[in-house]
Design a protein around this motif. Sequence first.
Motif, short mmCIF file in Angstrom:
data_model
loop_
_atom_site.label_atom_id
_atom_site.label_comp_id
_atom_site.label_asym_id
_atom_site.label_seq_id
_atom_site.Cartn_x
_atom_site.Cartn_y
_atom_site.Cartn_z
N UNK A 198 31.17 46.27 76.67
CA UNK A 198 30.14 45.37 77.38
C UNK A 198 28.82 45.99 77.56
N UNK A 199 27.87 45.45 76.78
CA UNK A 199 26.65 46.22 76.55
C UNK A 199 25.61 46.27 78.12
N UNK A 246 43.56 40.96 60.96
CA UNK A 246 42.89 41.94 61.84
C UNK A 246 41.69 41.22 62.11
N UNK A 247 41.05 40.97 63.48
CA UNK A 247 40.09 40.21 63.85
C UNK A 247 39.25 41.07 64.82
N UNK A 248 38.01 41.67 64.49
CA UNK A 248 37.34 42.75 65.35
C UNK A 248 36.39 42.03 66.10
N UNK A 249 36.32 42.52 67.47
CA UNK A 249 35.42 41.92 68.42
C UNK A 249 35.13 43.01 69.25
N UNK A 250 34.04 42.74 70.11
CA UNK A 250 33.46 43.85 71.00
C UNK A 250 33.62 43.70 72.31
N UNK A 251 33.13 42.42 72.74
CA UNK A 251 33.29 41.95 74.30
C UNK A 251 34.33 41.20 74.71
N UNK A 252 34.64 41.11 75.74
CA UNK A 252 35.78 40.18 76.42
C UNK A 252 35.64 38.68 76.19
N UNK A 253 34.46 38.48 76.28
CA UNK A 253 33.84 36.94 75.91
C UNK A 253 34.39 36.53 74.37
N UNK A 276 36.86 44.76 83.35
CA UNK A 276 36.87 43.52 84.32
C UNK A 276 35.74 42.99 84.63
N UNK A 277 34.61 43.90 84.23
CA UNK A 277 33.14 43.25 84.58
C UNK A 277 32.31 43.59 83.33
N UNK A 278 31.28 42.70 83.43
CA UNK A 278 30.23 42.97 82.30
C UNK A 278 29.03 42.84 83.06
N UNK A 279 27.64 43.40 82.21
CA UNK A 279 26.47 43.23 83.14
C UNK A 279 26.00 41.83 83.00
N UNK A 280 25.37 41.44 84.36
CA UNK A 280 25.05 40.00 84.48
C UNK A 280 23.98 39.77 83.28
N UNK A 281 22.95 40.47 83.36
CA UNK A 281 21.81 40.35 82.23
C UNK A 281 21.75 41.79 81.62
N UNK A 282 22.48 41.75 80.36
CA UNK A 282 22.01 42.84 79.44
C UNK A 282 20.69 42.96 79.15
N UNK A 283 19.77 44.20 79.03
CA UNK A 283 18.56 44.51 78.94
C UNK A 283 18.42 44.49 77.33
N UNK A 284 17.31 43.91 76.88
CA UNK A 284 17.11 43.61 75.38
C UNK A 284 16.60 44.84 74.70
N UNK A 285 16.01 45.97 75.81
CA UNK A 285 15.42 46.93 75.29
C UNK A 285 16.27 48.01 76.03
#
Length: 396
Positions: A198-199, A246-253, A276-285
């Motif tokens: 989760x980024x 095989x299907x590759x994903x990164x995040x829970x969504x 269980x959790x992700x950052x509400x607003x991941x930073x673009x930088x």
Amino acid sequence: MLDGKRILLIIGGGIAAYKSLDLIRQLSKAGARVTPVLTRGGAQFVTPLSVSALAGSKVYTDLFDLTDEAEMGHIEFSRAADLVVVAPATADLMAKMAHGHADELASTLLMATDKRVLIAPAMNVRMWEHAATQRNLATLRSDGILIAGPNEGNMACGEYGPGRMSEPHEILGAIEAALTDGPLKGRHILITSGPTHEPIDPVRYIANRSSGQQGAAIAEALAGQGAQITFITGPATAPRPKGVNVIEVETAAQMLAATEAALPADAAIFAAAVADYRVEEASAQKIKKSGAEAPEIRLTQNPDILKTISNHAQRPKLVIGFAAETNDVQAHAKTKLDKKGCDWILANDVSPSTGIMGGAENQITRITRDGTDPWPRMTKRQTAQRIATLVAEALA
């Protein structure tokens, strides 16, 4: 394993058609007899002569190539094989299959066959992700079409993403699995595996120590019993299982979206260690130090994949979750079974002292509404075999 098996190989039009030559070579080496059908588009990338030389048989390119066509030769031709393989399966071929078109040799054979069909999709990433292709994919899955890939990577067009045709050895594994007789032959089983990332910003993420070894072992054990496997994995370190989709994903969504897209299924096993959790607003930088105070990072809950599928309109007959705990393992697992609505919970103690998370062994307690079933500590492959046996019994 493929001695004497007859493979009808349809080669679609696309740059990935060159891989079909290696696939023919590997199939022949494994003992299979390959009858090739080269579409008009496929002939733009590989020649009939090269295909024929490797297959050791005539290449068919036109509906009226077939002898005794007046006696419906295309019907007999489509049913003489043990398995029909389409590699590469272009977006156009997939659309024809999904909508029942039969306007040339390949699509006519696919409509007329009474044998199982395995496709290896290959196309530009935008075409693969297009809503129409995904609708067609869902239709083909519901029709019982087996699917190998696609992989993610660089495209001939210069773009990057999912859409690359699986490698010939991966398709060979899928063919072997499709032709394997076992108690789960004809069953579609969905498996999630590995961690999710989760980024936080472009270089940092929330994750866990899951290696994905147990999920991969389960996929291979179930494929060995004849099941068609859709394996959805986060960025795990374990090698991907052979002979499965095989299907590759990164995040829970992304994992939830891929899981829902893979339905319907006869069983679903959720071995992934989803954050269980992700950052509400991941930073673009990239977040930089600024003063003495640490930056504030607000978290929000990720979707509950196990609960969602346990209560889904297309709920599989058997839904299995995992409970990785560090204390009160059975109590937490029983609570999870009730809250999620699944059929089994496979609970294990992943405290650092056990060496289970990321290790080669596991120790499971199976929790059902009928009680608890503690298993001895064993390798993850042995654990997978026991799971596969129980799944086969439950789906019998």
